[in-house]
Structure formats: C-alpha cells, structure tokens
Write a protein that holds these residues in place. Structure first.
Motif, PDB file in Angstrom:
ATOM      1  N   LYS A  15     -29.854  -8.112  14.818  1.00  0.00           N
ATOM      2  CA  LYS A  15     -29.074  -7.549  13.907  1.00  0.00           C
ATOM      3  C   LYS A  15     -28.364  -8.354  12.860  1.00  0.00           C
ATOM      4  CE  LYS A  15     -24.950  -4.698  12.812  1.00  0.00           C
ATOM      5  NZ  LYS A  15     -23.807  -4.277  13.784  1.00  0.00           N
ATOM      6  N   SER A  16     -28.603  -8.791  11.709  1.00  0.00           N
ATOM      7  CA  SER A  16     -28.043  -9.557  10.755  1.00  0.00           C
ATOM      8  C   SER A  16     -26.939  -8.800  10.004  1.00  0.00           C
ATOM      9  CB  SER A  16     -28.885 -10.104   9.881  1.00  0.00           C
ATOM     10  OG  SER A  16     -29.756  -8.935   9.054  1.00  0.00           O
ATOM     11  N   GLY A  17     -26.287  -9.761   8.981  1.00  0.00           N
ATOM     12  CA  GLY A  17     -25.149  -9.355   8.294  1.00  0.00           C
ATOM     13  C   GLY A  17     -23.755  -9.946   8.999  1.00  0.00           C
ATOM     14  N   ASP A  18     -22.537  -9.306   8.873  1.00  0.00           N
ATOM     15  CA  ASP A  18     -21.341  -9.988   8.999  1.00  0.00           C
ATOM     16  C   ASP A  18     -21.208 -10.099  10.568  1.00  0.00           C
ATOM     17  OD1 ASP A  18     -20.675 -10.621   6.550  1.00  0.00           O
ATOM     18  OD2 ASP A  18     -19.515  -8.864   5.966  1.00  0.00           O
ATOM     19  N   SER A  19     -21.699  -8.974  11.202  1.00  0.00           N
ATOM     20  CA  SER A  19     -21.747  -9.271  12.588  1.00  0.00           C
ATOM     21  C   SER A  19     -22.993  -9.183  13.392  1.00  0.00           C
ATOM     22  CB  SER A  19     -21.003  -7.690  12.978  1.00  0.00           C
ATOM     23  OG  SER A  19     -19.598  -7.574  12.588  1.00  0.00           O
ATOM     24  N   PRO A  20     -23.538 -10.257  13.283  1.00  0.00           N
ATOM     25  CA  PRO A  20     -24.999 -10.298  13.835  1.00  0.00           C
ATOM     26  C   PRO A  20     -24.969 -10.196  15.424  1.00  0.00           C
ATOM     27  CG  PRO A  20     -24.061 -12.449  13.504  1.00  0.00           C
ATOM     28  CD  PRO A  20     -23.113 -11.421  12.790  1.00  0.00           C
ATOM     29  N   VAL A  21     -26.199  -9.782  15.831  1.00  0.00           N
ATOM     30  CA  VAL A  21     -26.731  -9.565  17.081  1.00  0.00           C
ATOM     31  C   VAL A  21     -27.888 -10.215  17.467  1.00  0.00           C
ATOM     32  CG1 VAL A  21     -26.930  -8.096  19.115  1.00  0.00           C
ATOM     33  CG2 VAL A  21     -25.292  -7.492  17.413  1.00  0.00           C
ATOM     34  N   THR A  22     -27.838 -11.160  18.511  1.00  0.00           N
ATOM     35  CA  THR A  22     -29.173 -11.788  18.917  1.00  0.00           C
ATOM     36  C   THR A  22     -29.341 -11.202  20.280  1.00  0.00           C
ATOM     37  OG1 THR A  22     -28.084 -13.833  19.953  1.00  0.00           O
ATOM     38  CG2 THR A  22     -28.053 -13.695  17.608  1.00  0.00           C
ATOM     39  N   SER A  23     -30.711 -11.727  20.546  1.00  0.00           N
ATOM     40  CA  SER A  23     -31.290 -11.475  22.092  1.00  0.00           C
ATOM     41  C   SER A  23     -30.319 -12.146  23.108  1.00  0.00           C
ATOM     42  CB  SER A  23     -32.607 -12.036  22.295  1.00  0.00           C
ATOM     43  OG  SER A  23     -32.800 -13.379  21.703  1.00  0.00           O
ATOM     44  N   ALA A  24     -29.571 -13.412  22.680  1.00  0.00           N
ATOM     45  CA  ALA A  24     -28.780 -13.946  23.735  1.00  0.00           C
ATOM     46  C   ALA A  24     -27.423 -13.099  23.985  1.00  0.00           C
ATOM     47  CB  ALA A  24     -28.290 -15.353  22.891  1.00  0.00           C
ATOM     48  N   ASP A  25     -27.012 -12.406  22.905  1.00  0.00           N
ATOM     49  CA  ASP A  25     -25.956 -11.331  23.111  1.00  0.00           C
ATOM     50  C   ASP A  25     -26.147 -10.475  24.293  1.00  0.00           C
ATOM     51  OD1 ASP A  25     -23.801 -11.304  20.434  1.00  0.00           O
ATOM     52  OD2 ASP A  25     -25.710 -12.164  20.194  1.00  0.00           O
TER      53      ASP A  25
END
Length: 280
Positions: free
Chosen positions: A32-42
């Motif tokens: 998920k991109s944007g101001d609060s991104p989320v990666t596979s690492a999270d």
C-alpha cells in the motif's frame, strides 16, 4: 511471571522481528502506497511478533493492539483488558522503503493504559533497547553485549538538540521550530530511532504535533518507556501522562519527549509559542 521475565521473552521476539526486517530490506513489496505505506516487511514482522507473543501470553488474558491488525478487531476486545501488547512491526516505513536505515520495531506491554515493558529495535544499526518499569533502560547488540543507558544531563536551551522528522512536518510545526528556544536540530526518521538518539545522548528532545492526522498508540508506547527509564520525560504539552489503549488510538495534541532536565520549561515554551502561532 515478573516484568523482567516478560521482557526477556519480548527481547527474543524483538531480535527475531529485527532479523526479518533486515532480510526483507533486501527485497520487499509495497502493498500500500501513500502517506501511510505498508510493505511485505510490515506484514511479515507483524505475523511473527503476534505468533510468538500469543504462544506465551494467552489472548484470553492479554489483548493485542497492532498497527497492521487493529482495524480487523472490535475495539471492545482490548478496551476491557488491563493488559495489552501494543505493537508497531515497522515504525518508519517510508525510511525503510527509502533505505535510510532509520526505521524501528516497537513492542510494548501496557497495564491499565501505561507501558510497563518495552522493546525498541533499530535493525539497521544492530541495536535493541529494552526497559521495564523501575528497571532501567538497556541497549544490546546482536553479539550479546548489554549495557544500561542514560539520557544526557544538559539543562541549557543553547546546549540542547531537538530531533525532528524529515517528512512528518507541516507549516505549524515549522513555525514552532523557527521560534523554539532550542535551535540545534537533527533530522532522523521513525519515533523509535529519535528516542534512541536521545537515550544515546546524540539529541535531547523531540516534539510531535498532530495536524490533520496524529501519531498512534503504537508509535509512542514502547519509545516512551525506553526514554523515561533512561531518566527522561515523555508527556503531553500540559505535562500530563500519555494514555494508551483508549477507544481512539490517535494521540491528538502535542507530545514532548526530553532528557527531563528542563522538561517543564520546554513544555511551557511550546504552549506559549503555539498560542501565538494559532492567533495568526
């Protein structure tokens, strides 16, 4: 099980999560991109932390408030529990994505809204900070070296250094910093890394202002105890204690974290300056 025994388990979980983040930093997906991104690492670190903690600390007794999963659980599940684990598997996702190394992992155990055990890992720097209520703050490296750590004794405005964000800044915050009596500034990503800089005596204070958005419980719960057990203070601008595990996980208003030597004066300065800024 006492706080030290709980902390020993949490430290092991912290190192495990730190290793996952290091591995993921070499190759990850942005979910998920944007101001609060989320990666596979999270997601990978969150899954690991929850699995490890829940295998020891029964979810029937201990509630779990994690950045990645809190929206999928009814708030009532945690609000009725005195014990809650507050987790940020990856604090500073933008820095993780940009490979600055200035990201952290937070695990805190709170009792009746206040942290009693805390872990902050800074994986890229090979350090893990831990604290227990009335047990001090400790820093350790992967080779097992572990030492107690304390904030600086600086008490003059002109000697202090404020640590601030690169990205989480708005016009109001910049105006406050322009007029604030502490002029020396260092920019570091993630709250965990900022508080680490203070307990390592590389900086002396940190301010957070909510604007359209606010920091969340998982941003502050673990870093707070790391700082306060190292001799610092971490409060709202009115010097009242920060409360966690409320219905609203947002921490609205102003937060000031410092080495504690002139905390009241720093809070008063922030309140006075914001009063003038908000009149304009």
């Amino acid at each position: 099980m006492n706080f030290e025994e709980i902390c020993t388990i949490a430290r092991r979980v912290g190192w495990g999560a730190a290793n996952i983040l290091i591995e993921q930093s070499r190759s990850f997906e942005v979910e998920k991109s944007g101001d609060s991104p989320v990666t596979s690492a999270d997601i990978a670190a969150n899954t690991y932390i929850l699995e490890k903690l829940q295998s020891v600390f029964d979810p029937q007794t201990f509630a779990y408030l994690s950045e990645e999963t809190y929206q999928s659980q009814p708030a009532e599940v945690r609000l009725n529990r005195p014990w809650v684990w507050i987790i940020d598997p990856l604090d500073g996702t933008k820095d993780f994505i940009n490979r600055t190394g200035e990201y952290a992992m937070h695990i805190a155990l709170a009792y009746q809204g206040r942290p009693v055990v805390a872990i902050v890992a800074c994986p890229a720097f090979g350090k893990l900070y831990s604290a227990t209520l009335e047990g001090g703050t400790w820093v350790e490296t992967a080779n097992g070296d572990r030492t107690r750590i304390q904030v600086s004794n600086k008490s003059d405005f002109t000697d202090l250094t404020v640590v601030a964000s690169r990205s989480h800044r708005d016009v109001r915050f910049n105006q406050l910093m322009e007029q604030f009596p502490v002029k020396q500034q260092r920019q570091i990503g993630s709250v965990g890394c900022k508080i680490a800089a203070i307990v390592e005596q590389q900086a002396d204070l940190y301010l957070a202002l909510s604007g359209k958005s606010a920091a969340k419980d998982w941003d502050f719960a673990a870093p707070e105890l790391i700082l306060t057990e190292a001799g610092g203070q971490f409060t709202y601008f009115d010097q009242s204690p920060v409360q966690y595990n409320r219905a609203d996980v947002n921490q609205w208003g102003g937060i000031l974290a410092s080495n504690g030597k002139i905390h009241a004066q720093l809070c008063d300065a922030a309140i006075a300056l914001l009063g003038e800024i908000d009149k304009r």
